[in-house]
Design an enzyme around this catalytic site. Structure first.
Site, PDB file in Angstrom:
ATOM      1  N   VAL A  13      35.869  39.675  45.446  1.00  0.00           N
ATOM      2  CA  VAL A  13      36.579  40.449  46.474  1.00  0.00           C
ATOM      3  C   VAL A  13      35.683  40.550  47.708  1.00  0.00           C
ATOM      4  O   VAL A  13      34.493  40.861  47.604  1.00  0.00           O
ATOM      5  CB  VAL A  13      36.952  41.858  45.947  1.00  0.00           C
ATOM      6  CG1 VAL A  13      37.779  42.609  46.983  1.00  0.00           C
ATOM      7  CG2 VAL A  13      37.713  41.757  44.630  1.00  0.00           C
TER       8      VAL A  13
ATOM      9  N   SER B  67      35.737  40.113  36.531  1.00  0.00           N
ATOM     10  CA  SER B  67      35.645  38.995  35.592  1.00  0.00           C
ATOM     11  C   SER B  67      36.514  37.834  36.052  1.00  0.00           C
ATOM     12  O   SER B  67      36.277  36.686  35.674  1.00  0.00           O
ATOM     13  CB  SER B  67      36.055  39.453  34.198  1.00  0.00           C
ATOM     14  OG  SER B  67      37.329  40.030  34.267  1.00  0.00           O
ATOM     15  N   THR B  68      37.520  38.118  36.878  1.00  0.00           N
ATOM     16  CA  THR B  68      38.431  37.042  37.264  1.00  0.00           C
ATOM     17  C   THR B  68      38.295  36.606  38.717  1.00  0.00           C
ATOM     18  O   THR B  68      38.657  35.480  39.046  1.00  0.00           O
ATOM     19  CB  THR B  68      39.902  37.475  37.039  1.00  0.00           C
ATOM     20  OG1 THR B  68      40.132  38.678  37.782  1.00  0.00           O
ATOM     21  CG2 THR B  68      40.196  37.706  35.587  1.00  0.00           C
ATOM     22  N   ALA B  69      37.806  37.462  39.580  1.00  0.00           N
ATOM     23  CA  ALA B  69      37.871  37.142  41.013  1.00  0.00           C
ATOM     24  C   ALA B  69      36.708  37.747  41.788  1.00  0.00           C
ATOM     25  O   ALA B  69      35.998  38.618  41.295  1.00  0.00           O
ATOM     26  CB  ALA B  69      39.184  37.690  41.578  1.00  0.00           C
TER      27      ALA B  69
ATOM     28  N   ASP C 119      45.210  48.463  31.995  1.00  0.00           N
ATOM     29  CA  ASP C 119      43.745  48.404  32.140  1.00  0.00           C
ATOM     30  C   ASP C 119      43.228  49.546  33.017  1.00  0.00           C
ATOM     31  O   ASP C 119      42.404  49.334  33.912  1.00  0.00           O
ATOM     32  CB  ASP C 119      43.331  47.038  32.712  1.00  0.00           C
ATOM     33  CG  ASP C 119      41.870  46.692  32.407  1.00  0.00           C
ATOM     34  OD1 ASP C 119      41.274  47.341  31.524  1.00  0.00           O
ATOM     35  OD2 ASP C 119      41.337  45.772  33.049  1.00  0.00           O
TER      36      ASP C 119
ATOM     37  N   GLY D 157      32.842  42.999  45.921  1.00  0.00           N
ATOM     38  CA  GLY D 157      32.984  43.230  44.491  1.00  0.00           C
ATOM     39  C   GLY D 157      33.218  41.930  43.745  1.00  0.00           C
ATOM     40  O   GLY D 157      33.741  40.969  44.308  1.00  0.00           O
ATOM     41  N   ARG D 158      32.786  41.935  42.501  1.00  0.00           N
ATOM     42  CA  ARG D 158      33.062  40.775  41.649  1.00  0.00           C
ATOM     43  C   ARG D 158      33.554  41.290  40.313  1.00  0.00           C
ATOM     44  O   ARG D 158      32.893  42.090  39.676  1.00  0.00           O
ATOM     45  CB  ARG D 158      31.783  39.960  41.414  1.00  0.00           C
ATOM     46  CG  ARG D 158      31.456  39.055  42.575  1.00  0.00           C
ATOM     47  CD  ARG D 158      30.441  37.969  42.211  1.00  0.00           C
ATOM     48  NE  ARG D 158      30.116  37.217  43.408  1.00  0.00           N
ATOM     49  CZ  ARG D 158      29.127  37.536  44.241  1.00  0.00           C
ATOM     50  NH1 ARG D 158      28.357  38.565  43.976  1.00  0.00           N
ATOM     51  NH2 ARG D 158      28.909  36.825  45.323  1.00  0.00           N
TER      52      ARG D 158
END
Ligand SMILES: Nc1ncnc2c1ncn2[C@@H]1O[C@H](COP(=O)(O)OP(=O)(O)OP(=O)(O)O)[C@@H](O)[C@H]1O
Length: 348
Positions: A17, A13-15, A126, A10-11
């Site tokens: 995975v 907005s911040t990292a 969130d 997974g991608r």
């Protein structure tokens, strides 16, 4: 801990995975990584996750700092949730929306997680289907990059599409704002679409949520009970919204099926593994989550529904995989791959 990084799952907005494996134990976990210089959100997530434990929240497994291709990376270790996000599950499900029986189960589990957070003075900030992860044991809340203590002042955080009116107006972001976002997540599950139709730019969404006086449209396919539940989540005035504890008592969730889960649910301080081993084992074999999902309370499901439910819970999501990317983490200073930097301590 020495570990190897597997493919990307997974991608955000911040990292990024990835799947990871412990070299010592062979245990599989997820690792969320970002360059140390940009790891403020991830370190904040680490602080919060390391202080909480609930069967309805993705569990924390540790953190470290490594060197990869001359970049210093901050890594957060998390319980691996093999079926990916609820958002993936919704879109993979037949028709791009979930049956009410599934919506009820996932809503119950998200609400249990929120109730735990709120009782511990934390606001997630969130909640949305892409931040809910799914495993055989059900749904768990993830991504605490925006979370805060309720009394903490600070900028408004989160995703405009899921912002409560008071958040969109920049007034406050408290427990009730998470409940609004849960209502929006139910709309995602029931419709496969976004809470606000025909708006996509953040400014228009914020105007619609905060200043138009409108409410998101309730999906017409929902039962009266589900619509009433949604009505209690999506009140414009945060003081009129029901709390997580009140919603857990709403008739939409208090049926024969949920009574069984509630009786078997450990207290909020119990270890995560209890969800996987305890809750479902304590039910009859015929009442494991899979069979509950496949045969919801009060009725038999068709073979088609059984197969759809099964693929939802056991199917691998279609990740953006990069299998060439296996990297070994070692603490011997080797130049290749991730190097664990034991001398840097970033935990509290
Ligand atoms: N523990 C996990 N197990 C399996 N997949 C995960 C796990 N954590 C994250 N993912 C996958 O990675 C994606 C991105 O993760 P996450 O939302 O935590 O990252 P982020 O950068 O904080 O995202 P955002 O853009 O919402 O800020 C998730 O949508 C999910 O698909």
């Amino acid at each position: 801990m020495d570990w190897t990084r597997g493919h990307t799952i997974g991608r955000g907005s911040t990292a990024t995975v990835s799947v990871a494996t412990s070299i010592q134990s062979g245990d599989v976990f997820a690792v969320k990584s970002v360059e140390l210089s940009q790891s403020g959100f991830l370190q904040r997530e680490q602080k919060i996750l390391s202080s909480i434990i609930s069967p309805f929240i993705v569990s924390y497994k540790g953190c470290d700092v490594t060197r990869k291709n001359n970049k210093v990376m901050y890594n957060l270790f998390l319980e691996y949730m093999p079926s990916g996000s609820l958002s993936n599950a919704i879109h993979a499900h037949d028709g791009g929306r979930l049956d009410e029986s599934l919506i009820r189960i996932f809503t119950y589990q998200i609400l249990q997680g929120l109730d735990y957070l709120h009782l511990n003075g934390l606001v997630h900030c969130d909640i949305k289907s892409s931040n809910i992860l799914v495993a055989q044991s059900g749904a768990k809340i993830a991504d605490f990059g925006c979370a805060k203590r309720v009394e903490q002042q600070g900028p408004i955080a989160g995703t405009p599409m899921f912002m409560a009116p008071e958040v969109a107006r920049g007034e406050e972001q408290g427990f009730a704002s998470d409940i609004w976002a849960l209502g929006c997540t139910i709309i995602e599950m029931a419709s496969g679409g976004t809470p606000w139709h025909n708006v996509s730019d953040p400014v228009s969404i914020i105007y619609r949520a905060g200043y138009s006086g409108h409410l998101p449209e309730f999906p017409c396919c929902l039962s009266e009970q589900a619509r009433d539940f949604l009505d209690k989540c999506l009140r414009g005035d945060p003081k009129e919204r029901w709390t997580a504890s009140q919603l857990l008592e709403h008739p939409f969730l208090v049926g024969e099926f949920n009574k069984q889960i509630q009786e078997s649910t450990p207290s909020s301080t119990s270890p995560t593994s209890i969800l996987d081993q305890g809750i479902w084992n304590s039910l009859d074999e015929s009442e494991s989550l899979e069979s509950m999902v496949l045969v919801p309370s009060g009725g038999e499901s068709s073979a088609g529904e059984r197969i759809r439910g099964l693929s939802l819970l056991s199917g691998e999501p279609s990740w953006d995989c990069d299998d060439q990317n296996w990297i070994t983490a070692r603490d011997d200073g080797s130049e290749e791959g991730d190097t664990v930097m034991d001398d840097i301590e970033y935990k509290d």
